[in-house]
Design a protein around this motif. Structure first.
Motif, PDB file in Angstrom:
ATOM      1  N   GLY A 287       0.821  -1.218   0.000  1.00 25.24           N
ATOM      2  CA  GLY A 287       0.000   0.000   0.000  1.00 25.24           C
ATOM      3  C   GLY A 287       0.846   1.256   0.000  1.00 25.24           C
ATOM      4  N   ILE A 288       0.157   2.386   0.027  1.00 28.22           N
ATOM      5  CA  ILE A 288       0.826   3.697   0.021  1.00 28.22           C
ATOM      6  C   ILE A 288       1.292   3.993   1.456  1.00 28.22           C
ATOM      7  CG2 ILE A 288       0.475   6.184  -0.300  1.00 28.22           C
ATOM      8  CD1 ILE A 288      -1.571   5.451  -2.537  1.00 28.22           C
ATOM      9  N   ILE A 289       2.609   4.027   1.651  1.00 34.15           N
ATOM     10  CA  ILE A 289       3.122   4.308   2.999  1.00 34.15           C
ATOM     11  C   ILE A 289       3.661   5.733   3.124  1.00 34.15           C
ATOM     12  CG2 ILE A 289       3.586   1.863   3.517  1.00 34.15           C
ATOM     13  CD1 ILE A 289       6.627   2.684   3.160  1.00 34.15           C
ATOM     14  N   GLY A 290       3.725   6.440   1.983  1.00 30.32           N
ATOM     15  CA  GLY A 290       4.150   7.846   2.018  1.00 30.32           C
ATOM     16  C   GLY A 290       3.618   8.557   0.793  1.00 30.32           C
ATOM     17  N   ILE A 291       3.271   9.837   0.935  1.00 28.18           N
ATOM     18  CA  ILE A 291       2.709  10.578  -0.207  1.00 28.18           C
ATOM     19  C   ILE A 291       3.126  12.042  -0.128  1.00 28.18           C
ATOM     20  CG2 ILE A 291       0.468  10.895   1.013  1.00 28.18           C
ATOM     21  CD1 ILE A 291      -0.815  10.623  -1.872  1.00 28.18           C
ATOM     22  N   GLY A 292       3.307  12.651  -1.306  1.00 23.26           N
ATOM     23  CA  GLY A 292       3.668  14.070  -1.366  1.00 23.26           C
ATOM     24  C   GLY A 292       3.353  14.641  -2.735  1.00 23.26           C
ATOM     25  N   SER A 293       3.288  15.961  -2.832  1.00 26.01           N
ATOM     26  CA  SER A 293       3.035  16.566  -4.139  1.00 26.01           C
ATOM     27  C   SER A 293       3.741  17.911  -4.226  1.00 26.01           C
ATOM     28  CB  SER A 293       1.532  16.726  -4.387  1.00 26.01           C
ATOM     29  OG  SER A 293       0.951  17.519  -3.391  1.00 26.01           O
ATOM     30  N   CYS A 294       3.840  18.436  -5.438  1.00 30.73           N
ATOM     31  CA  CYS A 294       4.467  19.745  -5.627  1.00 30.73           C
ATOM     32  C   CYS A 294       3.874  20.421  -6.868  1.00 30.73           C
ATOM     33  CB  CYS A 294       5.982  19.583  -5.781  1.00 30.73           C
ATOM     34  SG  CYS A 294       6.826  21.152  -6.057  1.00 30.73           S
ATOM     35  N   LEU A 295       3.518  21.682  -6.705  1.00 33.45           N
ATOM     36  CA  LEU A 295       2.977  22.469  -7.816  1.00 33.45           C
ATOM     37  C   LEU A 295       3.919  23.631  -8.101  1.00 33.45           C
ATOM     38  CD1 LEU A 295       0.142  21.693  -8.964  1.00 33.45           C
ATOM     39  CD2 LEU A 295       0.354  20.990  -6.585  1.00 33.45           C
ATOM     40  N   PRO A 296       4.109  23.992  -9.363  1.00 28.17           N
ATOM     41  CA  PRO A 296       4.928  25.177  -9.631  1.00 28.17           C
ATOM     42  C   PRO A 296       4.265  26.425  -9.052  1.00 28.17           C
ATOM     43  CG  PRO A 296       4.381  24.010 -11.677  1.00 28.17           C
ATOM     44  CD  PRO A 296       3.562  23.402 -10.590  1.00 28.17           C
ATOM     45  N   GLU A 297       5.051  27.485  -8.800  1.00 27.12           N
ATOM     46  CA  GLU A 297       4.476  28.680  -8.171  1.00 27.12           C
ATOM     47  C   GLU A 297       3.678  29.549  -9.134  1.00 27.12           C
ATOM     48  OE1 GLU A 297       7.496  30.749  -5.962  1.00 27.12           O
ATOM     49  OE2 GLU A 297       7.808  28.963  -4.701  1.00 27.12           O
ATOM     50  N   ASN A 298       4.086  29.573 -10.402  1.00 27.06           N
ATOM     51  CA  ASN A 298       3.424  30.462 -11.385  1.00 27.06           C
ATOM     52  C   ASN A 298       1.972  30.100 -11.594  1.00 27.06           C
ATOM     53  OD1 ASN A 298       5.562  31.990 -12.069  1.00 27.06           O
ATOM     54  ND2 ASN A 298       6.171  30.721 -13.819  1.00 27.06           N
ATOM     55  N   VAL A 299       1.086  31.077 -11.419  1.00 26.29           N
ATOM     56  CA  VAL A 299      -0.347  30.839 -11.645  1.00 26.29           C
ATOM     57  C   VAL A 299      -0.738  31.482 -12.973  1.00 26.29           C
ATOM     58  CG1 VAL A 299      -2.670  31.292 -10.744  1.00 26.29           C
ATOM     59  CG2 VAL A 299      -0.785  30.851  -9.154  1.00 26.29           C
ATOM     60  N   LEU A 300      -1.424  30.724 -13.820  1.00 21.71           N
ATOM     61  CA  LEU A 300      -1.943  31.265 -15.083  1.00 21.71           C
ATOM     62  C   LEU A 300      -3.466  31.227 -14.996  1.00 21.71           C
ATOM     63  CD1 LEU A 300      -0.996  32.193 -18.007  1.00 21.71           C
ATOM     64  CD2 LEU A 300      -1.559  29.859 -18.712  1.00 21.71           C
ATOM     65  N   THR A 301      -4.085  32.403 -14.960  1.00 19.89           N
ATOM     66  CA  THR A 301      -5.538  32.454 -14.774  1.00 19.89           C
ATOM     67  C   THR A 301      -6.258  32.470 -16.123  1.00 19.89           C
ATOM     68  OG1 THR A 301      -5.592  34.861 -14.831  1.00 19.89           O
ATOM     69  CG2 THR A 301      -5.235  33.836 -12.665  1.00 19.89           C
ATOM     70  N   ASN A 302      -7.575  32.279 -16.045  1.00 18.75           N
ATOM     71  CA  ASN A 302      -8.369  32.362 -17.270  1.00 18.75           C
ATOM     72  C   ASN A 302      -8.283  33.756 -17.879  1.00 18.75           C
ATOM     73  OD1 ASN A 302      -9.085  29.741 -16.824  1.00 18.75           O
ATOM     74  ND2 ASN A 302     -11.186  30.162 -16.184  1.00 18.75           N
TER      75      ASN A 302
ATOM     76  N   ILE B 170       8.903  10.580   0.520  1.00 24.51           N
ATOM     77  CA  ILE B 170       9.916   9.801   1.253  1.00 24.51           C
ATOM     78  C   ILE B 170       9.889  10.185   2.738  1.00 24.51           C
ATOM     79  CG2 ILE B 170      12.422   9.466   1.526  1.00 24.51           C
ATOM     80  CD1 ILE B 170      12.591   9.836  -1.595  1.00 24.51           C
ATOM     81  N   GLU B 171       9.777  11.496   2.995  1.00 25.32           N
ATOM     82  CA  GLU B 171       9.716  11.967   4.385  1.00 25.32           C
ATOM     83  C   GLU B 171       8.456  11.422   5.070  1.00 25.32           C
ATOM     84  OE1 GLU B 171       9.237  16.160   4.966  1.00 25.32           O
ATOM     85  OE2 GLU B 171       9.499  15.932   7.133  1.00 25.32           O
ATOM     86  N   ASP B 172       7.331  11.466   4.349  1.00 24.11           N
ATOM     87  CA  ASP B 172       6.070  10.991   4.920  1.00 24.11           C
ATOM     88  C   ASP B 172       6.133   9.486   5.231  1.00 24.11           C
ATOM     89  OD1 ASP B 172       3.337  11.359   5.690  1.00 24.11           O
ATOM     90  OD2 ASP B 172       2.744  10.381   3.818  1.00 24.11           O
ATOM     91  N   ALA B 173       6.904   8.753   4.420  1.00 20.35           N
ATOM     92  CA  ALA B 173       7.040   7.309   4.635  1.00 20.35           C
ATOM     93  C   ALA B 173       7.995   6.998   5.789  1.00 20.35           C
ATOM     94  CB  ALA B 173       7.538   6.639   3.348  1.00 20.35           C
ATOM     95  N   GLY B 174       8.761   7.994   6.185  1.00 22.87           N
ATOM     96  CA  GLY B 174       9.719   7.784   7.284  1.00 22.87           C
ATOM     97  C   GLY B 174      10.878   6.887   6.886  1.00 22.87           C
ATOM     98  N   ILE B 175      11.252   6.956   5.606  1.00 21.94           N
ATOM     99  CA  ILE B 175      12.404   6.172   5.145  1.00 21.94           C
ATOM    100  C   ILE B 175      13.448   7.140   4.570  1.00 21.94           C
ATOM    101  CG2 ILE B 175      11.011   4.111   4.663  1.00 21.94           C
ATOM    102  CD1 ILE B 175      11.304   4.850   1.621  1.00 21.94           C
ATOM    103  N   SER B 176      14.564   6.611   4.105  1.00 22.41           N
ATOM    104  CA  SER B 176      15.543   7.485   3.450  1.00 22.41           C
ATOM    105  C   SER B 176      15.646   7.079   1.979  1.00 22.41           C
ATOM    106  CB  SER B 176      16.907   7.383   4.140  1.00 22.41           C
ATOM    107  OG  SER B 176      17.556   6.214   3.686  1.00 22.41           O
ATOM    108  N   ALA B 177      16.187   7.978   1.154  1.00 22.09           N
ATOM    109  CA  ALA B 177      16.289   7.702  -0.296  1.00 22.09           C
ATOM    110  C   ALA B 177      17.077   6.417  -0.558  1.00 22.09           C
ATOM    111  CB  ALA B 177      16.935   8.885  -0.999  1.00 22.09           C
ATOM    112  N   GLU B 178      18.018   6.121   0.308  1.00 20.40           N
ATOM    113  CA  GLU B 178      18.842   4.918   0.100  1.00 20.40           C
ATOM    114  C   GLU B 178      18.058   3.624   0.342  1.00 20.40           C
ATOM    115  OE1 GLU B 178      22.496   5.154   2.217  1.00 20.40           O
ATOM    116  OE2 GLU B 178      23.196   6.859   1.029  1.00 20.40           O
TER     117      GLU B 178
END
Ligand code: UT7
Length: 341
Positions: free
Chosen positions: A9-24, A68-76
Protein backbone atom coordinates in the motif's frame (compact mmCIF):
# COMPACT_ATOMS: atom_id res chain seq x y z
CA UNK A 1 4.25 -24.59 -1.13
CA UNK A 2 1.87 -21.71 -1.79
CA UNK A 3 3.62 -18.34 -2.16
CA UNK A 4 2.44 -15.74 0.31
CA UNK A 5 1.84 -12.38 -1.31
CA UNK A 6 2.53 -9.41 0.93
CA UNK A 7 -0.17 -6.73 1.18
CA UNK A 8 1.22 -3.56 -0.46
CA UNK A 9 0.00 0.00 0.00
CA UNK A 10 0.83 3.70 0.02
CA UNK A 11 3.12 4.31 3.00
CA UNK A 12 4.15 7.85 2.02
CA UNK A 13 2.71 10.58 -0.21
CA UNK A 14 3.67 14.07 -1.37
CA UNK A 15 3.04 16.57 -4.14
CA UNK A 16 4.47 19.75 -5.63
CA UNK A 17 2.98 22.47 -7.82
CA UNK A 18 4.93 25.18 -9.63
CA UNK A 19 4.48 28.68 -8.17
CA UNK A 20 3.42 30.46 -11.39
CA UNK A 21 -0.35 30.84 -11.64
CA UNK A 22 -1.94 31.26 -15.08
CA UNK A 23 -5.54 32.45 -14.77
CA UNK A 24 -8.37 32.36 -17.27
CA UNK A 25 -8.13 36.12 -17.63
CA UNK A 26 -4.42 35.75 -18.53
CA UNK A 27 -5.53 33.34 -21.28
CA UNK A 28 -8.13 35.83 -22.52
CA UNK A 29 -5.17 38.03 -23.50
CA UNK A 30 -3.49 35.19 -25.42
CA UNK A 31 -6.31 33.51 -27.41
CA UNK A 32 -9.96 34.15 -28.35
CA UNK A 33 -11.55 32.72 -25.19
CA UNK A 34 -13.37 33.86 -22.06
CA UNK A 35 -13.29 33.11 -18.35
CA UNK A 36 -17.00 32.27 -18.59
CA UNK A 37 -16.53 29.72 -21.44
CA UNK A 38 -13.64 27.96 -19.68
CA UNK A 39 -15.44 27.69 -16.32
CA UNK A 40 -18.73 26.58 -17.84
CA UNK A 41 -17.22 23.96 -20.20
CA UNK A 42 -14.41 22.63 -18.01
CA UNK A 43 -14.63 23.91 -14.40
CA UNK A 44 -11.05 25.27 -14.64
CA UNK A 45 -10.29 28.73 -13.17
CA UNK A 46 -6.50 28.69 -13.11
CA UNK A 47 -3.53 26.39 -13.55
CA UNK A 48 0.14 26.26 -12.44
CA UNK A 49 2.90 26.58 -15.03
CA UNK A 50 6.64 25.81 -14.79
CA UNK A 51 9.01 28.75 -15.15
CA UNK A 52 10.68 29.20 -18.51
CA UNK A 53 13.70 26.91 -18.41
CA UNK A 54 12.48 24.99 -15.34
CA UNK A 55 12.44 21.22 -15.97
CA UNK A 56 9.45 19.11 -14.95
CA UNK A 57 11.75 16.82 -12.96
CA UNK A 58 12.33 19.69 -10.49
CA UNK A 59 8.75 19.40 -9.18
CA UNK A 60 8.95 15.59 -9.36
CA UNK A 61 12.01 15.82 -7.11
CA UNK A 62 10.18 17.95 -4.50
CA UNK A 63 7.12 15.67 -4.53
CA UNK A 64 9.42 12.63 -4.11
CA UNK A 65 11.22 14.20 -1.13
CA UNK A 66 7.85 14.85 0.58
CA UNK A 67 6.65 11.28 -0.05
CA UNK A 68 9.92 9.80 1.25
CA UNK A 69 9.72 11.97 4.39
CA UNK A 70 6.07 10.99 4.92
CA UNK A 71 7.04 7.31 4.64
CA UNK A 72 9.72 7.78 7.28
CA UNK A 73 12.40 6.17 5.14
CA UNK A 74 15.54 7.48 3.45
CA UNK A 75 16.29 7.70 -0.30
CA UNK A 76 18.84 4.92 0.10
CA UNK A 77 16.08 2.54 1.23
CA UNK A 78 14.31 2.77 -2.15
CA UNK A 79 14.73 -0.28 -4.40
CA UNK A 80 12.95 0.98 -7.52
CA UNK A 81 11.80 4.34 -8.91
CA UNK A 82 8.99 4.42 -11.48
CA UNK A 83 8.15 7.77 -13.04
CA UNK A 84 4.79 7.98 -14.79
CA UNK A 85 4.95 10.77 -17.36
CA UNK A 86 3.84 11.69 -20.86
CA UNK A 87 6.08 14.76 -20.82
CA UNK A 88 9.62 13.57 -19.94
CA UNK A 89 12.25 16.29 -20.06
CA UNK A 90 14.52 13.88 -21.96
CA UNK A 91 13.84 10.55 -23.65
CA UNK A 92 17.15 9.55 -22.20
CA UNK A 93 18.10 9.80 -19.44
CA UNK A 94 14.65 8.89 -18.20
CA UNK A 95 13.09 11.16 -15.58
CA UNK A 96 13.33 8.20 -13.18
CA UNK A 97 17.12 8.04 -13.66
CA UNK A 98 17.43 11.82 -13.24
CA UNK A 99 15.50 11.59 -9.94
CA UNK A 100 17.49 8.56 -8.80
CA UNK A 101 20.66 10.65 -9.17
CA UNK A 102 19.27 13.82 -7.57
CA UNK A 103 17.70 11.95 -4.62
CA UNK A 104 20.86 9.92 -3.98
CA UNK A 105 18.77 6.74 -4.20
CA UNK A 106 21.90 4.75 -4.88
CA UNK A 107 20.31 1.34 -4.35
CA UNK A 108 17.40 1.91 -6.74
CA UNK A 109 16.70 0.72 -10.27
CA UNK A 110 14.77 3.31 -12.29
CA UNK A 111 12.52 3.54 -15.36
CA UNK A 112 9.80 5.74 -16.89
CA UNK A 113 6.35 4.45 -17.74
CA UNK A 114 4.00 6.20 -20.16
CA UNK A 115 0.27 5.56 -19.83
CA UNK A 116 -0.61 9.28 -20.22
CA UNK A 117 -3.24 10.41 -17.71
CA UNK A 118 -3.69 6.81 -16.48
CA UNK A 119 0.00 6.70 -15.47
CA UNK A 120 -0.63 6.67 -11.71
CA UNK A 121 -2.85 3.58 -11.86
CA UNK A 122 -0.47 1.72 -14.21
CA UNK A 123 2.56 2.58 -12.03
CA UNK A 124 0.69 1.62 -8.86
CA UNK A 125 -0.17 -1.73 -10.37
CA UNK A 126 3.48 -2.41 -11.36
CA UNK A 127 4.85 -1.23 -7.99
CA UNK A 128 2.39 -3.42 -6.14
CA UNK A 129 3.62 -6.54 -7.98
CA UNK A 130 7.22 -5.91 -6.92
CA UNK A 131 6.33 -5.34 -3.27
CA UNK A 132 3.74 -8.14 -3.04
CA UNK A 133 6.12 -10.68 -4.53
CA UNK A 134 8.83 -9.71 -2.07
CA UNK A 135 11.21 -8.66 -4.89
CA UNK A 136 11.50 -5.11 -3.55
CA UNK A 137 10.76 -3.54 -0.18
CA UNK A 138 10.15 0.08 -1.22
CA UNK A 139 9.08 1.39 -4.64
CA UNK A 140 8.85 5.14 -5.27
CA UNK A 141 6.24 6.17 -7.86
CA UNK A 142 6.46 9.75 -9.14
CA UNK A 143 3.83 11.20 -11.49
CA UNK A 144 5.53 14.20 -13.00
CA UNK A 145 4.10 16.36 -15.81
CA UNK A 146 5.22 19.50 -17.62
CA UNK A 147 2.32 19.81 -20.05
CA UNK A 148 2.95 23.53 -20.61
CA UNK A 149 6.01 22.48 -22.63
CA UNK A 150 3.93 20.58 -25.21
CA UNK A 151 0.98 23.00 -25.28
CA UNK A 152 0.20 25.00 -28.42
CA UNK A 153 -0.36 28.40 -26.79
CA UNK A 154 -2.15 29.60 -29.95
CA UNK A 155 -4.74 26.77 -29.91
CA UNK A 156 -7.69 27.78 -27.72
CA UNK A 157 -9.13 24.26 -27.89
CA UNK A 158 -6.26 22.84 -25.82
CA UNK A 159 -4.25 25.64 -24.17
CA UNK A 160 -6.97 26.43 -21.62
CA UNK A 161 -7.05 22.84 -20.33
CA UNK A 162 -3.65 21.76 -19.05
CA UNK A 163 -1.26 22.54 -16.19
CA UNK A 164 2.02 21.32 -14.66
CA UNK A 165 2.25 19.29 -11.42
CA UNK A 166 3.85 16.33 -9.65
CA UNK A 167 2.62 13.80 -7.10
CA UNK A 168 4.56 10.93 -5.54
CA UNK A 169 3.89 7.87 -3.40
CA UNK A 170 6.07 5.27 -1.69
CA UNK A 171 4.70 1.74 -1.96
CA UNK A 172 5.67 -0.70 0.77
CA UNK A 173 4.34 -3.62 2.78
CA UNK A 174 1.30 -2.83 4.97
CA UNK A 175 -0.85 -4.69 7.51
CA UNK A 176 -2.96 -7.61 6.29
CA UNK A 177 -6.31 -6.37 4.93
CA UNK A 178 -4.97 -2.89 4.08
CA UNK A 179 -3.37 -1.29 1.03
CA UNK A 180 -4.05 -1.92 -2.66
CA UNK A 181 -6.88 -4.45 -2.82
CA UNK A 182 -6.83 -4.76 -6.61
CA UNK A 183 -6.20 -2.88 -9.85
CA UNK A 184 -7.76 -3.05 -13.31
CA UNK A 185 -6.02 -1.79 -16.49
CA UNK A 186 -7.12 -1.45 -20.13
CA UNK A 187 -6.07 0.06 -23.47
CA UNK A 188 -7.34 0.69 -27.00
CA UNK A 189 -4.50 1.62 -29.37
CA UNK A 190 -6.80 1.71 -32.42
CA UNK A 191 -8.52 4.79 -30.99
CA UNK A 192 -5.27 6.43 -29.89
CA UNK A 193 -5.03 8.99 -32.70
CA UNK A 194 -7.57 11.28 -31.05
CA UNK A 195 -4.92 12.51 -28.59
CA UNK A 196 -1.31 12.77 -29.76
CA UNK A 197 1.99 14.35 -28.72
CA UNK A 198 4.56 13.55 -31.44
CA UNK A 199 8.18 13.05 -30.51
CA UNK A 200 10.74 11.46 -32.87
CA UNK A 201 8.32 10.94 -35.77
CA UNK A 202 5.42 12.84 -37.36
CA UNK A 203 3.28 11.67 -40.27
CA UNK A 204 1.33 13.87 -42.72
CA UNK A 205 -1.83 13.87 -40.62
CA UNK A 206 0.09 14.93 -37.50
CA UNK A 207 1.51 17.90 -39.42
CA UNK A 208 -1.86 18.85 -40.99
CA UNK A 209 -3.69 18.83 -37.64
CA UNK A 210 -1.26 21.31 -36.16
CA UNK A 211 -2.02 24.61 -37.80
CA UNK A 212 0.63 26.73 -36.09
CA UNK A 213 4.38 26.84 -36.47
CA UNK A 214 5.33 24.63 -33.54
CA UNK A 215 4.37 21.07 -34.53
CA UNK A 216 5.68 19.17 -31.50
CA UNK A 217 2.60 19.95 -29.45
CA UNK A 218 -0.39 18.15 -28.01
CA UNK A 219 -3.37 17.78 -30.39
CA UNK A 220 -6.71 16.45 -29.23
CA UNK A 221 -10.12 15.78 -30.73
CA UNK A 222 -11.84 17.05 -27.57
CA UNK A 223 -15.32 15.73 -28.19
CA UNK A 224 -14.09 12.21 -29.15
CA UNK A 225 -11.98 12.06 -25.98
CA UNK A 226 -14.92 13.43 -23.98
CA UNK A 227 -17.25 10.61 -25.15
CA UNK A 228 -14.57 7.99 -24.46
CA UNK A 229 -13.84 9.46 -21.01
CA UNK A 230 -17.46 9.43 -19.82
CA UNK A 231 -18.00 5.85 -21.05
CA UNK A 232 -14.71 4.43 -19.75
CA UNK A 233 -14.82 6.13 -16.35
CA UNK A 234 -18.10 4.42 -15.68
CA UNK A 235 -16.85 1.07 -17.05
CA UNK A 236 -13.55 1.09 -15.11
CA UNK A 237 -15.33 2.06 -11.90
CA UNK A 238 -17.93 -0.70 -12.23
CA UNK A 239 -15.21 -3.22 -13.14
CA UNK A 240 -13.09 -2.61 -10.03
CA UNK A 241 -16.15 -2.52 -7.74
CA UNK A 242 -17.12 -5.88 -9.21
CA UNK A 243 -13.60 -7.40 -8.99
CA UNK A 244 -13.27 -6.48 -5.33
CA UNK A 245 -16.88 -7.03 -4.27
CA UNK A 246 -17.16 -3.39 -3.19
CA UNK A 247 -20.42 -1.40 -3.12
CA UNK A 248 -20.43 2.35 -3.93
CA UNK A 249 -21.71 2.93 -0.38
CA UNK A 250 -18.52 1.30 1.04
CA UNK A 251 -16.36 4.05 -0.45
CA UNK A 252 -15.14 6.91 1.71
CA UNK A 253 -13.78 8.80 -1.28
CA UNK A 254 -13.33 8.49 -5.04
CA UNK A 255 -10.31 9.92 -6.87
CA UNK A 256 -11.01 10.22 -10.58
CA UNK A 257 -8.60 11.66 -13.12
CA UNK A 258 -9.72 15.31 -13.29
CA UNK A 259 -9.86 16.39 -16.95
CA UNK A 260 -13.21 18.20 -16.98
CA UNK A 261 -15.83 18.62 -14.22
CA UNK A 262 -18.56 17.73 -16.73
CA UNK A 263 -16.98 14.29 -17.31
CA UNK A 264 -16.71 13.62 -13.57
CA UNK A 265 -20.18 14.89 -12.65
CA UNK A 266 -21.83 12.93 -15.49
CA UNK A 267 -20.10 9.66 -14.61
CA UNK A 268 -20.56 9.97 -10.83
CA UNK A 269 -24.25 10.72 -11.24
CA UNK A 270 -24.84 7.59 -13.29
CA UNK A 271 -22.79 5.53 -10.81
CA UNK A 272 -24.84 6.88 -7.90
CA UNK A 273 -21.75 8.31 -6.16
CA UNK A 274 -21.99 11.79 -4.62
CA UNK A 275 -19.41 14.33 -5.84
CA UNK A 276 -18.95 15.31 -2.17
CA UNK A 277 -16.92 12.09 -1.95
CA UNK A 278 -14.15 13.53 -4.10
CA UNK A 279 -11.38 16.09 -3.63
CA UNK A 280 -11.66 18.64 -6.43
CA UNK A 281 -8.38 20.14 -7.67
CA UNK A 282 -9.19 20.81 -11.34
CA UNK A 283 -10.51 24.34 -10.65
CA UNK A 284 -7.07 25.46 -9.42
CA UNK A 285 -4.66 23.19 -11.33
CA UNK A 286 -6.41 22.28 -14.63
CA UNK A 287 -5.82 18.88 -16.22
CA UNK A 288 -2.45 17.73 -14.80
CA UNK A 289 -2.48 14.29 -16.44
CA UNK A 290 -0.91 11.48 -14.38
CA UNK A 291 -0.36 13.84 -11.42
CA UNK A 292 -4.08 14.49 -11.01
CA UNK A 293 -4.84 11.42 -8.87
CA UNK A 294 -1.83 11.53 -6.49
CA UNK A 295 -2.11 15.32 -6.03
CA UNK A 296 -5.79 15.05 -5.08
CA UNK A 297 -5.12 12.10 -2.73
CA UNK A 298 -2.29 14.05 -1.09
CA UNK A 299 -4.54 17.09 -0.57
CA UNK A 300 -7.34 14.95 0.91
CA UNK A 301 -4.88 13.18 3.22
CA UNK A 302 -3.28 16.41 4.44
CA UNK A 303 -6.76 17.95 4.94
CA UNK A 304 -7.64 15.06 7.27
CA UNK A 305 -10.25 13.57 4.94
CA UNK A 306 -8.58 10.13 4.85
CA UNK A 307 -8.16 7.90 7.87
CA UNK A 308 -6.85 4.40 8.38
CA UNK A 309 -9.39 1.83 7.20
CA UNK A 310 -11.13 4.11 4.65
CA UNK A 311 -11.85 2.46 1.31
CA UNK A 312 -11.06 4.63 -1.70
CA UNK A 313 -11.46 4.17 -5.44
CA UNK A 314 -9.05 5.57 -8.05
CA UNK A 315 -10.12 5.78 -11.71
CA UNK A 316 -8.13 7.15 -14.64
CA UNK A 317 -8.37 7.49 -18.44
CA UNK A 318 -6.31 9.19 -21.10
CA UNK A 319 -4.04 9.08 -24.13
CA UNK A 320 -3.09 5.77 -25.69
CA UNK A 321 -5.97 5.30 -25.20
CA UNK A 322 -5.61 3.89 -21.71
CA UNK A 323 -7.73 3.47 -18.61
CA UNK A 324 -7.53 1.89 -15.19
CA UNK A 325 -8.92 1.75 -11.69
CA UNK A 326 -7.90 0.61 -8.23
CA UNK A 327 -9.44 0.05 -4.81
CA UNK A 328 -7.28 0.85 -1.81
CA UNK A 329 -7.96 0.40 1.88
CA UNK A 330 -6.12 3.42 3.25
CA UNK A 331 -3.47 2.37 5.77
CA UNK A 332 -2.29 5.70 7.15
CA UNK A 333 -3.64 8.27 9.56
CA UNK A 334 -3.15 11.94 8.81
CA UNK A 335 0.37 13.40 9.18
CA UNK A 336 1.18 13.91 12.84
CA UNK A 337 -1.28 11.29 14.12
CA UNK A 338 -0.02 8.43 16.25
CA UNK A 339 -1.58 5.83 13.99
CA UNK A 340 -4.48 4.60 16.13
CA UNK A 341 -8.08 5.48 15.21
O1 UT7 B 1 -6.83 14.06 -19.81
C1 UT7 B 1 -6.95 13.51 -21.10
C2 UT7 B 1 -8.32 13.41 -21.47
N1 UT7 B 1 -8.82 14.69 -21.92
C3 UT7 B 1 -10.10 14.96 -21.75
O2 UT7 B 1 -10.79 14.20 -21.13
C4 UT7 B 1 -10.69 16.19 -22.42
C5 UT7 B 1 -12.04 15.80 -23.00
N2 UT7 B 1 -12.67 16.87 -23.72
C6 UT7 B 1 -13.22 17.96 -23.14
O3 UT7 B 1 -13.10 18.14 -21.94
C7 UT7 B 1 -14.05 18.90 -23.97
O4 UT7 B 1 -14.33 18.28 -25.21
C8 UT7 B 1 -13.37 20.28 -24.25
C9 UT7 B 1 -13.30 21.07 -22.96
C10 UT7 B 1 -11.99 20.07 -24.81
C11 UT7 B 1 -14.20 21.08 -25.23
O5 UT7 B 1 -15.53 21.26 -24.75
P1 UT7 B 1 -16.78 21.00 -25.69
O6 UT7 B 1 -17.99 21.35 -24.93
O7 UT7 B 1 -16.65 19.58 -26.20
O8 UT7 B 1 -16.58 22.06 -26.84
P2 UT7 B 1 -16.39 21.80 -28.41
O9 UT7 B 1 -15.03 21.29 -28.71
O10 UT7 B 1 -17.57 21.05 -28.93
O11 UT7 B 1 -16.49 23.29 -28.94
C12 UT7 B 1 -17.70 24.07 -28.83
C13 UT7 B 1 -17.41 25.45 -29.34
C14 UT7 B 1 -16.70 25.47 -30.69
O12 UT7 B 1 -17.20 26.58 -31.42
P3 UT7 B 1 -18.25 26.37 -32.61
O13 UT7 B 1 -17.58 25.45 -33.55
O14 UT7 B 1 -19.44 25.73 -31.93
O15 UT7 B 1 -18.48 27.74 -33.08
C15 UT7 B 1 -15.26 25.73 -30.33
O16 UT7 B 1 -14.55 26.36 -31.36
O17 UT7 B 1 -16.53 26.12 -28.43
C16 UT7 B 1 -15.41 26.65 -29.14
N3 UT7 B 1 -14.26 26.64 -28.28
C17 UT7 B 1 -13.94 27.67 -27.48
N4 UT7 B 1 -14.53 28.86 -27.28
C18 UT7 B 1 -13.96 29.68 -26.37
C19 UT7 B 1 -13.35 25.64 -28.10
N5 UT7 B 1 -12.43 26.02 -27.20
C20 UT7 B 1 -12.79 27.28 -26.80
C21 UT7 B 1 -12.23 28.18 -25.88
N6 UT7 B 1 -12.85 29.36 -25.71
N7 UT7 B 1 -11.13 27.90 -25.17
Amino acid sequence: MKTRFKPAGIIGIGSCLPENVLTNSDLEKMVDTSDEWIIKRTGIRERRILDKGQPAYSIGYEAALRAIEDAGISAEDIDLIIVATETPDYLTPSTACILQGKLGARNAAAFDLNAACTGMIYALSVARQYVSSGTYRYVLVVCCEGLSKVTDWQDRKTCVLFGDAAGAVVIGEVEEGYGIIDTYLGSDGEAGRCLTIPCCHMDESDIEKRTHENKRVLWMDGSEVFKFAVRIMEHATEKILDLTGTLPGDLKMIFPHQANVRIIEGALKRLGISDENMMPVIHKYGNISSASIPVSIDEAYRAGRLLKGDKILLVGFGGGLTWGSAIIRWNKNQPGDTGVN
